[in-house]
Design an enzyme around this catalytic site. Structure first.
Site, PDB file in Angstrom:
ATOM      1  N   LYS A   1       0.990  -1.154  -0.033  1.00  0.00           N
ATOM      2  CA  LYS A   1       0.008   0.215   0.044  1.00  0.00           C
ATOM      3  C   LYS A   1       0.957   1.211  -0.282  1.00  0.00           C
ATOM      4  O   LYS A   1       2.059   1.240   0.480  1.00  0.00           O
ATOM      5  CB  LYS A   1      -0.828   0.021   1.131  1.00  0.00           C
ATOM      6  CG  LYS A   1      -1.828  -0.909   1.315  1.00  0.00           C
ATOM      7  CD  LYS A   1      -2.826  -0.972   2.534  1.00  0.00           C
ATOM      8  CE  LYS A   1      -3.734  -1.960   2.736  1.00  0.00           C
ATOM      9  NZ  LYS A   1      -4.883  -1.606   1.920  1.00  0.00           N
TER      10      LYS A   1
ATOM     11  N   ARG B   1     -10.683 -11.283   1.563  1.00  0.00           N
ATOM     12  CA  ARG B   1     -11.713 -12.214   1.040  1.00  0.00           C
ATOM     13  C   ARG B   1     -11.073 -13.651   0.613  1.00  0.00           C
ATOM     14  O   ARG B   1     -11.556 -14.574   0.592  1.00  0.00           O
ATOM     15  CB  ARG B   1     -11.877 -11.656  -0.587  1.00  0.00           C
ATOM     16  CG  ARG B   1     -10.899 -11.587  -1.623  1.00  0.00           C
ATOM     17  CD  ARG B   1     -11.234 -10.695  -2.684  1.00  0.00           C
ATOM     18  NE  ARG B   1     -11.052  -9.407  -2.423  1.00  0.00           N
ATOM     19  CZ  ARG B   1     -11.351  -8.379  -3.415  1.00  0.00           C
ATOM     20  NH1 ARG B   1     -11.664  -8.676  -4.582  1.00  0.00           N
ATOM     21  NH2 ARG B   1     -11.302  -7.333  -3.084  1.00  0.00           N
TER      22      ARG B   1
ATOM     23  N   GLU C   1      -6.604  -9.280   0.223  1.00  0.00           N
ATOM     24  CA  GLU C   1      -6.387 -10.544   0.955  1.00  0.00           C
ATOM     25  C   GLU C   1      -7.366 -10.754   1.987  1.00  0.00           C
ATOM     26  O   GLU C   1      -7.691 -11.879   2.357  1.00  0.00           O
ATOM     27  CB  GLU C   1      -5.095 -10.273   2.088  1.00  0.00           C
ATOM     28  CG  GLU C   1      -5.334  -9.697   3.274  1.00  0.00           C
ATOM     29  CD  GLU C   1      -5.977  -8.180   2.952  1.00  0.00           C
ATOM     30  OE1 GLU C   1      -6.814  -7.567   3.890  1.00  0.00           O
ATOM     31  OE2 GLU C   1      -5.502  -7.442   2.016  1.00  0.00           O
TER      32      GLU C   1
END
Length: 496
Positions: free
Chosen positions: A280, A354, A352
């Site tokens: 990120k 899910r 991640e």
């Protein structure tokens, strides 16, 4: 905080503080009119002088009001009477709580519960008064060396009800709302902890602590070896790059009949999310400690259920892991096999949530559930679609979705349903596996739910994406505790 209910006139209350409302243009509420009459028109005189006109959020303290038994009276501005609705009621209640807290009064008798709110009854106003007050006074100071302690904190609030016949139902409303607030507080406390403290192991420890506090709870913690043996390749692919081992935490509250199928809640518990190899941006990455708010809400709900001894069977499952970049971390392009046997091409390791949820959703089939609800800070796209006001709701069973939407309206912890049409499934196609874990930028919240739907064919299921509502940024940064009120209202409705 101690809450109770009472029926009686405001001028007869022996209390440190009595709270009444004033509408815009200096219009007295019913309780304020009673005080005005008892004091010989003092309130009317003060308002005519222009000290207060009743705008929403205004407050005015009055001391030594003639022919009353309280030490002081707090006037709270309520805005225009014809526009006084649920948000206004919640706003003035929060203003009341914060103002009394700062005053040094240790108790107050609150007559704002007498104000008319269109479409809402006394019990709703009592319940909201409890939860809003607890929310307004919440502070997270556990990690500060010097606490900002209130000199004389507010300890007791008495809530007014119209008549003696309202006392028993009012007391029950207080009991339930207090239990919901206890669960919400736990959710906020856990979510506000940093990732170096609140690890998957820490969440497991908190579940075990709940079991010690509430003997009716059953807790089981599945370690990585057990998950490996079961074949939970998707969940384990997320924790692979972290020094913190994943945990699958199962809590059971069996308050209903043994033969009744349970409601199962599944929470995303990514205790810190760097994005993994798909790292990120650095800005606001500290807020990724909130990526376990779904898990925290499940623990909060389980605590609330145990606290009020809710007569229903509820199972809470927390899929906890930390998503870190490392030499062992999952790479974009890797293919993993889920507990269901379906394979997933991981195109983005920052999708991640899910992955941990899909294996947990397959795992809960063993409980033969009446319904399954997963709760997750799943997609930034949810914030783009709905902002920070509504939880996104998707599911495979319309009656379940409607029950959750209704619970959100009742509790004022609202959700909004998005479509889950088959056409969106096309975006998850992969050349190398049964599905990809992302579906591109369009309809990101919906395609994330489409992914999860492939693991929920055997039961009624709903997905709550709480990315926009689970925490606040900026000056008021911190967890909100949502959607614990929504979930508890749903369970209360199920329990009848």
């Amino acid at each position: 905080m101690e809450f109770s209910v009472k029926s009686g006139n405001p001028e007869k209350q022996r209390s440190a503080c009595v709270v009444v409302g004033i509408f815009d243009r200096r219009k007295l509420s019913a309780a304020a009119r009673v005080l005005d009459k008892a004091s010989g028109g003092v309130l009317s005189t003060i308002l005519r002088r222009g000290d207060m006109d009743g705008e929403k959020g205004q407050t005015l303290w009055l001391y030594n009001l003639p022919d009353t038994l309280c030490d002081r009276v707090l006037l709270v501005g309520c805005g225009k009477e014809r526009e006084f609705d649920e948000p206004a009621y919640r706003s003035v209640t929060a203003t009341m709580a914060q103002t009394v807290q700062r005053s040094g009064a240790v108790e107050a008798v609150n007559y704002l519960t007498d104000l008319p709110v269109k479409g809402r009854d006394t019990l709703w106003k009592i319940s909201q008064a409890v939860t809003v007050t607890e929310d307004a006074l919440y502070r997270f100071q556990r990690l500060k060396s010097k606490k900002d302690d209130t000199r004389r904190p507010l300890r007791r609030i008495v809530l007014s009800v119209p008549s003696r016949s309202d006392l028993l139902p009012g007391e029950e409303a207080v009991r339930i709302a207090a239990a919901v607030s206890v669960g919400t507080r736990l959710t906020r406390d856990l979510a506000n902890l940093p990732g170096n403290i609140c690890t998957p192991a820490y969440l497991a420890e908190q579940a075990v602590q709940l079991k010690k506090t509430y003997k009716g709870l059953k807790v089981e913690v599945l370690e990585e070896a057990g998950m490996e043996k079961l074949g939970m390749g998707a969940l384990l692919s997320v924790s692979r790059g972290s020094a913190q081992p994943a945990k699958l935490i199962v809590l059971e509250h069996r308050g209903g009949k043994k033969d009744r199928k349970p409601v199962v809640l599944v929470g995303k518990g990514i205790t810190f999310d760097t994005g993994g190899i798909s790292l990120k941006p650095g800005a606001a990455m500290d807020e990724m400690k909130f990526d376990m708010c779904g898990a925290a809400s499940v623990l909060g709900v389980m605590k609330a259920c145990a606290e009020m001894m809710l007569p229903i069977n509820v199972v809470g499952v927390v899929a906890a892991a930390e998503n870190m970049p490392d030499g062992k971390a999952t790479r974009p392009g890797d293919v993993v096999t889920t507990l269901s046997g379906q394979t997933v091409e991981i195109l983005n390791t920052d999708a991640e949530g899910r992955l941990v949820l899909c294996d947990a959703l397959s795992y809960v089939e063993r409980f033969t559930p009446d319904a399954v609800i997963d709760i997750a800070t799943l997609t930034g796209a949810c914030i783009i679609a709905l902002g920070h006001q509504a939880t996104a709701l998707l599911g495979n069973h319309s009656p379940l979705a409607h029950e959750l939407l209704n619970a959100g309206r009742q509790s004022y912890d609202r959700a909004w349903e998005l479509p889950l049409w088959d056409e969106y499934q096309e975006q998850l196609k992969s050349n190398f596996a049964d599905m990809a874990n992302i579906g591109g930028r369009p309809a990101g919240t919906i395609t994330a739910a489409c992914f999860l739907s492939r693991f929920t064919k055997k039961y009624h299921w709903a997905h709550l994406d709480i990315a926009g509502v689970a925490w606040k940024s900026g000056k008021e940064k911190g967890a909100t505790g949502r959607p614990v009120p929504l979930l508890m209202q749903y369970l209360l409705n199920k329990a009848g």
